[in-house]
Motif scaffolding. Sequence first.
Motif, short mmCIF file in Angstrom:
data_model
loop_
_atom_site.label_atom_id
_atom_site.label_comp_id
_atom_site.label_asym_id
_atom_site.label_seq_id
_atom_site.Cartn_x
_atom_site.Cartn_y
_atom_site.Cartn_z
N LEU A 82 -58.84 62.02 101.99
CA LEU A 82 -57.24 62.33 101.19
C LEU A 82 -57.22 61.08 100.46
N VAL A 83 -57.08 59.93 100.95
CA VAL A 83 -57.04 58.59 99.97
C VAL A 83 -58.10 58.63 98.97
N PHE A 84 -59.25 58.64 99.27
CA PHE A 84 -60.45 58.56 98.27
C PHE A 84 -60.22 59.62 97.28
N ALA A 85 -59.88 60.75 97.77
CA ALA A 85 -59.86 61.84 96.79
C ALA A 85 -58.71 61.60 95.74
N SER A 86 -57.59 61.18 96.51
CA SER A 86 -56.14 60.92 95.34
C SER A 86 -56.58 59.80 94.47
N THR A 87 -57.35 58.75 94.93
CA THR A 87 -57.57 57.68 94.19
C THR A 87 -58.46 57.94 93.03
N ILE A 88 -59.36 58.90 93.21
CA ILE A 88 -60.25 59.08 92.09
C ILE A 88 -59.49 59.88 91.15
N LEU A 89 -58.58 61.03 91.77
CA LEU A 89 -58.08 61.76 91.02
C LEU A 89 -57.00 61.00 90.02
N HIS A 90 -56.17 59.95 90.71
CA HIS A 90 -55.14 59.27 89.97
C HIS A 90 -55.96 58.53 88.83
N HIS A 91 -57.24 57.78 89.06
CA HIS A 91 -57.58 56.49 88.06
C HIS A 91 -58.54 57.59 87.10
N PHE A 92 -59.09 58.58 87.54
CA PHE A 92 -60.16 59.06 86.36
C PHE A 92 -59.98 60.35 86.23
N PHE A 93 -58.93 61.25 86.82
CA PHE A 93 -58.61 62.39 86.27
C PHE A 93 -56.87 62.46 85.97
N PRO A 94 -56.41 61.53 85.21
CA PRO A 94 -55.00 61.51 85.43
C PRO A 94 -54.20 62.88 84.85
N GLY A 95 -54.94 63.39 84.04
CA GLY A 95 -54.46 64.85 83.58
C GLY A 95 -54.15 65.70 84.62
N VAL A 96 -54.83 65.72 85.61
CA VAL A 96 -54.65 66.98 86.61
C VAL A 96 -53.08 66.90 87.14
N LEU A 97 -52.65 65.60 87.47
CA LEU A 97 -51.50 65.53 88.11
C LEU A 97 -50.46 65.09 87.09
N SER A 98 -50.60 65.09 85.76
CA SER A 98 -49.84 64.59 84.75
C SER A 98 -49.51 62.94 85.05
N VAL A 99 -50.26 62.31 85.39
CA VAL A 99 -49.94 60.87 85.64
C VAL A 99 -49.54 60.35 84.36
N PRO A 100 -48.21 59.61 84.57
CA PRO A 100 -47.65 58.79 83.36
C PRO A 100 -48.56 57.78 82.92
N SER A 101 -48.56 57.50 81.65
CA SER A 101 -49.21 56.29 81.05
C SER A 101 -48.80 54.88 81.56
N HIS A 102 -49.93 54.25 81.91
CA HIS A 102 -49.49 52.66 82.43
C HIS A 102 -49.51 51.77 81.39
N GLN A 103 -49.24 52.30 80.11
CA GLN A 103 -49.10 51.30 78.95
C GLN A 103 -47.73 50.65 79.18
N GLY A 104 -47.79 49.07 79.07
CA GLY A 104 -46.46 48.30 79.11
C GLY A 104 -46.23 47.94 80.61
N ILE A 105 -46.95 48.50 81.60
CA ILE A 105 -46.70 48.14 83.04
C ILE A 105 -47.39 46.74 83.37
N PRO A 106 -46.44 46.03 83.63
CA PRO A 106 -46.97 44.46 84.11
C PRO A 106 -48.07 44.49 85.21
N PHE A 107 -48.75 43.48 85.19
CA PHE A 107 -49.59 43.32 86.38
C PHE A 107 -50.52 44.52 86.56
N TYR A 108 -51.11 45.02 85.61
CA TYR A 108 -51.84 46.23 85.90
C TYR A 108 -53.33 45.95 85.81
N ASP A 109 -53.50 44.71 85.86
CA ASP A 109 -55.32 44.11 85.73
C ASP A 109 -55.84 44.37 87.31
N PHE A 110 -57.03 44.55 87.25
CA PHE A 110 -57.63 44.86 88.48
C PHE A 110 -57.21 43.70 89.67
N PRO A 111 -57.30 42.62 89.47
CA PRO A 111 -57.45 41.68 90.63
C PRO A 111 -55.45 41.86 91.23
#
Lengths: 268, 83
Positions: free
Chosen positions: A22-51
């Motif tokens: 479930l965690v693996f599927a949700s993570t893939i869905l959230h990052h690579f298919f954000p349209g499916v769950l209408s994930v809001p844009s992360h523009q302007g969100i601080p500390f959004y870099d990978f590290p």
Amino acid sequence: MEKIKTEEKRLLIINFGILGVLVFASTILHHFFPGVLSVPSHQGIPFYDFPSLLMQDLIPIGLSYICFVHSLKYLGPWQASIFLSGSFVFTGLEESMWILAGRFSGIQETYYFSRAFLWFFETPVMACLGWYFIAYSCVYISSLILKNRGLWTRAICGGLIAMNIDLWVDPVQTSPEWKTWFWLAPDRINIFSIPLSNFIGWFLLIFLFALVFEKLPVLEKRYGQTWATLRFYGILLLLEVGILIFFGIYGTFAMKYIPLTNLTLGGI
Amino acid sequence: MENPQSAIRNPQSSHRVDYYPLIAIFSFWLTSAFLPSLIVVRPYITILGVVTIPALVCIFLAFRIVYRQHKMKGKEQGARGRE
């Protein structure tokens, strides 16, 4: 004895296997298919870099790990795992339900989390793990300081400790400098600009989980580990629905009878 | 009706593991509220931390109880050793 161990092992594999998928599927869905769950844009969100994202996940993983080590020592592998996965699923589903209900119901937007690396539906894994070690620690503390009191008193105290800490965590984490999550609609009563329902939710989740978890050995004795696990999850799901109904009634009542109020301290 | 095996109900130990849940909740307070509040520009946000004093007192009391339990066990073991 051997049979119990095999059953326990099988249960743990299934338990964490389902959670991992479930965690693996949700993570893939959230990052690579954000349209499916209408994930809001992360523009302007601080500390959004990978590290930074990884670091924010690692802290709760570390804190959960030490609580898990403690629970393994006293509860054994089965109960320790059920506490971890039970609180993870219970709170993760509850949060996701509210987020997605607000996003797709069209009645009123609720809130959403802005950043995380690992996800469980629309709730960051760091939040689910956070709920786990907060629940575990708070109930442990209340058991120590209220040693001779009954289960209800200890569960209430655990819920209150968690809620008390959140009185500061929420205003800090929703500030423009952090934006870890966003409240999209105010409640009728707000404390430090955070909806009162959030604090009630913090209390209820810890309190109810502590109550149900204490009944686990009784369920095990009566039904065996496999059925006890299933019944335990069944009770948690029923509680999810109960909480949803409770907040539905509260929301309707509050909208009708309570004027918009914000209790602040120094303008916060 | 209560969980007889629960560490949450019967915390007895002579090991540092007993402090782990206390360290976890205090670290959460530190990393999610106290340290982040220091970079928030809004006035009074750090001072707002006073509202968490009851939780901190509970953590402190729990810490003291665990410490005393360990100390008592240490004394008992010491006395047994002398016998």
